[in-house]
Design a protein around this motif. Sequence first.
Motif, PDB file in Angstrom:
ATOM      1  N   GLY A 146      -7.937 -16.928  -8.242  1.00 35.60           N
ATOM      2  CA  GLY A 146      -6.664 -17.440  -7.752  1.00 35.60           C
ATOM      3  C   GLY A 146      -5.460 -16.614  -8.130  1.00 35.60           C
ATOM      4  O   GLY A 146      -4.322 -17.076  -7.994  1.00 35.60           O
ATOM      5  N   ARG A 147      -5.654 -15.382  -8.610  1.00 40.05           N
ATOM      6  CA  ARG A 147      -4.550 -14.492  -8.949  1.00 40.05           C
ATOM      7  C   ARG A 147      -4.796 -13.134  -8.299  1.00 40.05           C
ATOM      8  O   ARG A 147      -5.911 -12.814  -7.873  1.00 40.05           O
ATOM      9  N   ALA A 148      -3.732 -12.327  -8.228  1.00 40.88           N
ATOM     10  CA  ALA A 148      -3.819 -11.027  -7.565  1.00 40.88           C
ATOM     11  C   ALA A 148      -3.717  -9.905  -8.599  1.00 40.88           C
ATOM     12  O   ALA A 148      -2.809  -9.909  -9.442  1.00 40.88           O
ATOM     13  N   VAL A 149      -4.645  -8.964  -8.517  1.00 38.58           N
ATOM     14  CA  VAL A 149      -4.638  -7.804  -9.412  1.00 38.58           C
ATOM     15  C   VAL A 149      -4.353  -6.564  -8.573  1.00 38.58           C
ATOM     16  O   VAL A 149      -5.097  -6.249  -7.635  1.00 38.58           O
ATOM     17  N   LEU A 150      -3.262  -5.864  -8.903  1.00 37.79           N
ATOM     18  CA  LEU A 150      -2.920  -4.629  -8.199  1.00 37.79           C
ATOM     19  C   LEU A 150      -3.609  -3.456  -8.890  1.00 37.79           C
ATOM     20  O   LEU A 150      -3.526  -3.305 -10.116  1.00 37.79           O
ATOM     21  N   VAL A 151      -4.266  -2.632  -8.070  1.00 36.09           N
ATOM     22  CA  VAL A 151      -4.985  -1.468  -8.567  1.00 36.09           C
ATOM     23  C   VAL A 151      -4.341  -0.226  -7.970  1.00 36.09           C
ATOM     24  O   VAL A 151      -4.158  -0.132  -6.753  1.00 36.09           O
ATOM     25  N   ALA A 152      -3.994   0.736  -8.837  1.00 33.99           N
ATOM     26  CA  ALA A 152      -3.334   1.950  -8.381  1.00 33.99           C
ATOM     27  C   ALA A 152      -4.354   3.005  -7.973  1.00 33.99           C
ATOM     28  O   ALA A 152      -5.543   2.920  -8.296  1.00 33.99           O
ATOM     29  N   GLU A 153      -3.849   4.027  -7.271  1.00 30.47           N
ATOM     30  CA  GLU A 153      -4.706   5.122  -6.837  1.00 30.47           C
ATOM     31  C   GLU A 153      -5.353   5.835  -8.009  1.00 30.47           C
ATOM     32  O   GLU A 153      -6.445   6.404  -7.886  1.00 30.47           O
ATOM     33  N   ASP A 154      -4.690   5.840  -9.175  1.00 30.27           N
ATOM     34  CA  ASP A 154      -5.237   6.527 -10.342  1.00 30.27           C
ATOM     35  C   ASP A 154      -6.129   5.618 -11.184  1.00 30.27           C
ATOM     36  O   ASP A 154      -6.542   5.976 -12.289  1.00 30.27           O
TER      37      ASP A 154
ATOM     38  N   GLY B 105       0.813  -1.200   0.000  1.00 33.70           N
ATOM     39  CA  GLY B 105       0.000   0.000   0.000  1.00 33.70           C
ATOM     40  C   GLY B 105       0.851   1.257   0.000  1.00 33.70           C
ATOM     41  O   GLY B 105       1.754   1.407   0.831  1.00 33.70           O
ATOM     42  N   ALA B 106       0.569   2.171  -0.919  1.00 37.47           N
ATOM     43  CA  ALA B 106       1.434   3.337  -1.113  1.00 37.47           C
ATOM     44  C   ALA B 106       1.338   4.345   0.022  1.00 37.47           C
ATOM     45  O   ALA B 106       2.208   5.206   0.147  1.00 37.47           O
ATOM     46  N   ASP B 107       0.294   4.276   0.842  1.00 40.65           N
ATOM     47  CA  ASP B 107       0.164   5.227   1.940  1.00 40.65           C
ATOM     48  C   ASP B 107       0.797   4.720   3.232  1.00 40.65           C
ATOM     49  O   ASP B 107       0.591   5.286   4.300  1.00 40.65           O
ATOM     50  N   GLY B 108       1.579   3.651   3.127  1.00 39.18           N
ATOM     51  CA  GLY B 108       2.250   3.108   4.299  1.00 39.18           C
ATOM     52  C   GLY B 108       1.420   2.115   5.075  1.00 39.18           C
ATOM     53  O   GLY B 108       1.905   1.489   6.022  1.00 39.18           O
TER      54      GLY B 108
ATOM     55  N   GLU C 259      -5.212  -1.028  -3.884  1.00 40.47           N
ATOM     56  CA  GLU C 259      -6.022  -2.219  -3.637  1.00 40.47           C
ATOM     57  C   GLU C 259      -5.379  -3.431  -4.292  1.00 40.47           C
ATOM     58  O   GLU C 259      -4.734  -3.326  -5.332  1.00 40.47           O
ATOM     59  N   VAL C 260      -5.556  -4.574  -3.647  1.00 41.11           N
ATOM     60  CA  VAL C 260      -5.151  -5.856  -4.222  1.00 41.11           C
ATOM     61  C   VAL C 260      -6.407  -6.710  -4.301  1.00 41.11           C
ATOM     62  O   VAL C 260      -7.007  -7.051  -3.273  1.00 41.11           O
ATOM     63  N   VAL C 261      -6.798  -7.030  -5.508  1.00 38.86           N
ATOM     64  CA  VAL C 261      -8.020  -7.794  -5.725  1.00 38.86           C
ATOM     65  C   VAL C 261      -7.646  -9.230  -6.081  1.00 38.86           C
ATOM     66  O   VAL C 261      -6.845  -9.467  -6.988  1.00 38.86           O
ATOM     67  N   VAL C 262      -8.186 -10.176  -5.355  1.00 37.35           N
ATOM     68  CA  VAL C 262      -7.948 -11.589  -5.649  1.00 37.35           C
ATOM     69  C   VAL C 262      -9.059 -12.072  -6.575  1.00 37.35           C
ATOM     70  O   VAL C 262     -10.244 -12.048  -6.212  1.00 37.35           O
TER      71      VAL C 262
ATOM     72  N   ALA D 227      -5.484 -10.235   2.682  1.00 36.38           N
ATOM     73  CA  ALA D 227      -6.143 -11.425   2.138  1.00 36.38           C
ATOM     74  C   ALA D 227      -5.263 -12.094   1.085  1.00 36.38           C
ATOM     75  O   ALA D 227      -5.206 -13.328   0.997  1.00 36.38           O
ATOM     76  N   ALA D 228      -4.540 -11.274   0.300  1.00 44.53           N
ATOM     77  CA  ALA D 228      -3.637 -11.832  -0.705  1.00 44.53           C
ATOM     78  C   ALA D 228      -2.467 -12.550  -0.055  1.00 44.53           C
ATOM     79  O   ALA D 228      -1.984 -13.569  -0.562  1.00 44.53           O
ATOM     80  N   VAL D 229      -2.004 -12.028   1.092  1.00 45.35           N
ATOM     81  CA  VAL D 229      -0.945 -12.712   1.841  1.00 45.35           C
ATOM     82  C   VAL D 229      -1.448 -14.064   2.325  1.00 45.35           C
ATOM     83  O   VAL D 229      -0.776 -15.097   2.179  1.00 45.35           O
ATOM     84  N   GLU D 230      -2.642 -14.080   2.905  1.00 49.09           N
ATOM     85  CA  GLU D 230      -3.212 -15.329   3.425  1.00 49.09           C
ATOM     86  C   GLU D 230      -3.440 -16.351   2.317  1.00 49.09           C
ATOM     87  O   GLU D 230      -3.327 -17.560   2.542  1.00 49.09           O
TER      88      GLU D 230
END
Length: 442
Positions: free
Chosen positions: A282-290, A162-165, A276-279, A173-176
């Motif tokens: 079975g895969r992870a999609v990274l979503v940026a603030e923009d 997460g870019a905000d720290g 955001e990280v959307v599962v 959830a993606a880690v789990e």
Amino acid sequence: MEVAVNPVIVIGAGPQGLAAAAHLLERGLEPLVLESGDTPASAVTEWGHVRLFSPWPELTDPAARRLLEPTGWSTPEKGYPTGAQWVEGYLAPLAEALGDRVRYGSRVVGVGRKGRDLSVDAGRAEQPFVVHVRRADGCEERFEARAVIDASGTWRAPSPAGADGLPALGELAAVEAGLLGHRTPSREEAAALTGKHVVVVGSGHSAATAIGDLATFVRRVPATRVTWALRRGSVGNAFGGGVADELPERGALGQRAKKAVEDGLVDLVTGFRTEEVVVEDGRAVLVAEDGRRLAPADRVVVATGFRPDLSFLSEVRLDLDVRLQAPAKLAAEVDPNVHSCGSVRATGAADLAHPEPGFYIVGAKSYGRAPTFLAMTGYEQVRSVVAELAGDHEAASRVELELPDTGVCGGSGLFDAPEEASSGGCCTPAPQLIQLGTRTAG
């Protein structure tokens, strides 16, 4: 083990903690090293597959060598060990030489002054420290100490994607789910990802290591896809100092990563700040603030650095920089926002002191959230700190180390607007922007 009356307690049996114990013994002070893991340098063991960019002579401490040499141990003369080789060839023998002065399975959960909470001034400095420990069997212990050296490191407090720290939405959830982790993949793990999509988030040496390793598998199996996501709007110093770096292997890390990008083996995405990280399936999609979305990833490697665990120091009076959480006197030397040409200077007891007399943070944790800590920096720190505790103020104030130049100028680059990055650093032109390849669309 019978604990000496008011020993100097060292938190952590890693490289700096064990070196501190060797220096304490040499000065006639009794150490007690408290290690949360069940082996020496347990954190190093977890990244044992990674090769260090410091050579063997810079990875051993002088006092530790003097303690080990009578046992028949000899200093490795050359080469760049892996973390596992560092443990086997030096750290484990050092811990064995220290014997029962090292206690394993002993997690420090609190440090304070005997009979004095944080707010009490009266007689505070005259009271011994109290160190609360939770053992692996669940039992609790309390030790008194004349001084405390916190060498617990930062390995178990990685910064999130997460870019905000803070962890991005869905990151935990993606880690789990086993889709996101903070450790550089081993060669076996990387090989298992051939033909799949891997995203690396971060811009430091760990990220460059991961990119360089993964690129080799892209060459072998072109169907493998690697995306490198940087938060900053420009490449900045992500490729390091190259041939200008006085640690050649450190410089080579960034150059290997740069070549992987230039050869089209890695898609580089700048200004990507994960929200955001959307599962999905079975895969992870990274979503940026923009709103940008990266292609679904089979694995996300988060190499965004580490931060100090201050939770067990709530009753210790600390003087920390508000940005880096490093000792205030040290922070200006290591701040990646403003760090300029040349190496940082070596730091000692005076830079590491806090308002709590007799308490010091050393090693990687002393850099707070700042990157690029070297083992030899920590060895110089503990030499100075132990000299101060022993009353040798002249030795404590003396600087016995000159750190190698990074070859990087002007800090980590502008965080936003890439077009402004062309102003460059203080001694070399700014790195040119790398344009995104055709495979970067998510």
